[in-house]
Design a protein around this motif. Structure first.
Motif, PDB file in Angstrom:
ATOM      1  N   LEU A 170      -8.720   4.773  -8.189  1.00 52.39           N
ATOM      2  CA  LEU A 170      -9.705   5.219  -7.204  1.00 52.39           C
ATOM      3  C   LEU A 170      -9.725   4.292  -5.986  1.00 52.39           C
ATOM      4  N   HIS A 171      -9.615   2.985  -6.231  1.00 51.81           N
ATOM      5  CA  HIS A 171      -9.549   2.036  -5.121  1.00 51.81           C
ATOM      6  C   HIS A 171      -8.310   2.304  -4.257  1.00 51.81           C
ATOM      7  N   GLN A 172      -7.214   2.654  -4.897  1.00 51.42           N
ATOM      8  CA  GLN A 172      -5.978   2.941  -4.167  1.00 51.42           C
ATOM      9  C   GLN A 172      -6.150   4.136  -3.238  1.00 51.42           C
ATOM     10  N   ILE A 173      -6.818   5.156  -3.723  1.00 51.90           N
ATOM     11  CA  ILE A 173      -7.053   6.349  -2.902  1.00 51.90           C
ATOM     12  C   ILE A 173      -7.925   6.004  -1.700  1.00 51.90           C
ATOM     13  N   CYS A 174      -8.955   5.186  -1.921  1.00 48.58           N
ATOM     14  CA  CYS A 174      -9.802   4.746  -0.805  1.00 48.58           C
ATOM     15  C   CYS A 174      -8.980   3.973   0.224  1.00 48.58           C
ATOM     16  N   ALA A 175      -8.099   3.109  -0.263  1.00 43.46           N
ATOM     17  CA  ALA A 175      -7.266   2.320   0.648  1.00 43.46           C
ATOM     18  C   ALA A 175      -6.373   3.217   1.487  1.00 43.46           C
ATOM     19  N   GLU A 176      -5.828   4.267   0.876  1.00 43.93           N
ATOM     20  CA  GLU A 176      -4.991   5.211   1.615  1.00 43.93           C
ATOM     21  C   GLU A 176      -5.772   5.874   2.740  1.00 43.93           C
ATOM     22  N   LEU A 177      -6.969   6.367   2.419  1.00 46.72           N
ATOM     23  CA  LEU A 177      -7.776   7.066   3.426  1.00 46.72           C
ATOM     24  C   LEU A 177      -8.228   6.117   4.527  1.00 46.72           C
ATOM     25  N   ARG A 178      -8.544   4.886   4.169  1.00 47.00           N
ATOM     26  CA  ARG A 178      -8.963   3.912   5.193  1.00 47.00           C
ATOM     27  C   ARG A 178      -7.818   3.602   6.145  1.00 47.00           C
ATOM     28  N   THR A 179      -6.604   3.627   5.627  1.00 52.85           N
ATOM     29  CA  THR A 179      -5.449   3.325   6.467  1.00 52.85           C
ATOM     30  C   THR A 179      -5.213   4.407   7.513  1.00 52.85           C
ATOM     31  N   VAL A 180      -5.346   5.671   7.102  1.00 51.17           N
ATOM     32  CA  VAL A 180      -5.055   6.773   8.026  1.00 51.17           C
ATOM     33  C   VAL A 180      -6.262   7.156   8.873  1.00 51.17           C
ATOM     34  N   LEU A 184     -12.628  13.161  -1.419  1.00 55.00           N
ATOM     35  CA  LEU A 184     -12.733  12.165  -0.356  1.00 55.00           C
ATOM     36  C   LEU A 184     -12.072  12.661   0.919  1.00 55.00           C
ATOM     37  N   GLY A 185     -10.923  13.329   0.785  1.00 59.77           N
ATOM     38  CA  GLY A 185     -10.249  13.884   1.940  1.00 59.77           C
ATOM     39  C   GLY A 185     -11.101  14.938   2.640  1.00 59.77           C
ATOM     40  N   ASN A 186     -11.791  15.781   1.848  1.00 60.31           N
ATOM     41  CA  ASN A 186     -12.687  16.781   2.427  1.00 60.31           C
ATOM     42  C   ASN A 186     -13.865  16.128   3.132  1.00 60.31           C
ATOM     43  N   ALA A 187     -14.376  15.045   2.539  1.00 59.05           N
ATOM     44  CA  ALA A 187     -15.499  14.337   3.159  1.00 59.05           C
ATOM     45  C   ALA A 187     -15.100  13.776   4.516  1.00 59.05           C
ATOM     46  N   VAL A 188     -13.879  13.248   4.612  1.00 59.90           N
ATOM     47  CA  VAL A 188     -13.388  12.709   5.881  1.00 59.90           C
ATOM     48  C   VAL A 188     -13.188  13.835   6.896  1.00 59.90           C
ATOM     49  N   LEU A 196       0.831  -1.200   0.000  1.00 60.55           N
ATOM     50  CA  LEU A 196       0.000   0.000   0.000  1.00 60.55           C
ATOM     51  C   LEU A 196       0.867   1.252   0.000  1.00 60.55           C
ATOM     52  N   MET A 197       1.946   1.231   0.791  1.00 65.84           N
ATOM     53  CA  MET A 197       2.856   2.374   0.837  1.00 65.84           C
ATOM     54  C   MET A 197       3.501   2.613  -0.524  1.00 65.84           C
ATOM     55  N   ARG A 198       3.927   1.548  -1.174  1.00 66.30           N
ATOM     56  CA  ARG A 198       4.557   1.694  -2.496  1.00 66.30           C
ATOM     57  C   ARG A 198       3.588   2.270  -3.499  1.00 66.30           C
TER      58      ARG A 198
END
Length: 208
Positions: free
Chosen positions: A98-108, A139-143, A57-59
């Motif tokens: 888009l899935h990658q971006i969701c995964a990033e936000l779910r992680t943090v 998505l970041g704004n929504a969070v 995920l980090m990569r």
């Protein structure tokens, strides 16, 4: 005369901003390359499956950062008088991005539910890097501004040859008086949005 001076001043500021963006994007390459190399070194070690998934995920995040930096450099090279340069291509990479971006936000934000639906049965004509940046911001704004703990619902679909991207969170609507300036860069308003009550609905249509 005052109007002419103001216009000249604005053009000067725009030029300085373009130079700053170009320098910043160029200088960000080294730390991004260092992070990418570090991830590769970790992957070569004897690590457990959970760590392998985390490093993967980090990569992927580092690779996306690299694409964004390259996009900034391209914008700085091509810009001539304002506007955003869009390079559309038929691509199957949008869904995974888009899935990658969701995964990033779910992680943090592990305590913030994010429900993502992607229905892209065929390639989409778009600029994947720009679309990814748009989705990441929404998505970041929504969070940040939504009600904590309430689900954020995001969807990417192709409907009648149109690409439709939606992001919706829970909370009170953005006050009407803030709407005229809310999307202006670096705009400061008197009201700071709380995570406990501002809802941002985004529904964007992009022709295929």
């Amino acid at each position: 005369m005052a109007s002419k001076d103001a216009s000249s001043h604005e053009r000067g500021l725009a030029h300085v901003q373009e130079q700053f963006i170009a320098i910043l994007a160029h200088d960000l390459r080294n730390p991004i390359n260092a992070l990418s190399s570090g991830c590769r070194l970790i992957e070569r070690r004897n690590i457990d499956a959970e760590t392998v998934e985390l490093v993967g995920l980090m990569r992927a995040s580092v690779n996306r950062m690299g694409l964004l930096v390259e996009n900034l450099l391209d914008q700085a090279r091509k810009r001539s008088g304002g506007g955003i340069v869009i390079e559309r291509h038929l691509s199957e990479d949008l869904g995974p991005a888009l899935h990658q971006i969701c995964a990033e936000l779910r992680t943090v934000t592990p305590d913030q539910p994010i429900e993502m639906t992607v229905e892209l049965p065929y390639p989409v004509s778009c600029d994947v890097a720009c679309m990814s940046q748009l989705f990441s911001n929404l998505l970041g704004n929504a969070v940040t501004h939504g009600t904590s703990g309430k689900p954020i619902k995001a969807a990417a679909r192709l409907v009648d040859n149109d690409f439709i991207l939606t992001v919706a969170n829970s909370g009170d609507r953005i006050p009407e008086e803030l709407l005229p300036t809310i999307f202006m860069p670096f705009e400061r308003t008197r009201n700071r949005f709380s995570r406990e009550g501002t809802r941002r609905d985004a529904n964007s249509n992009f022709g295929r």
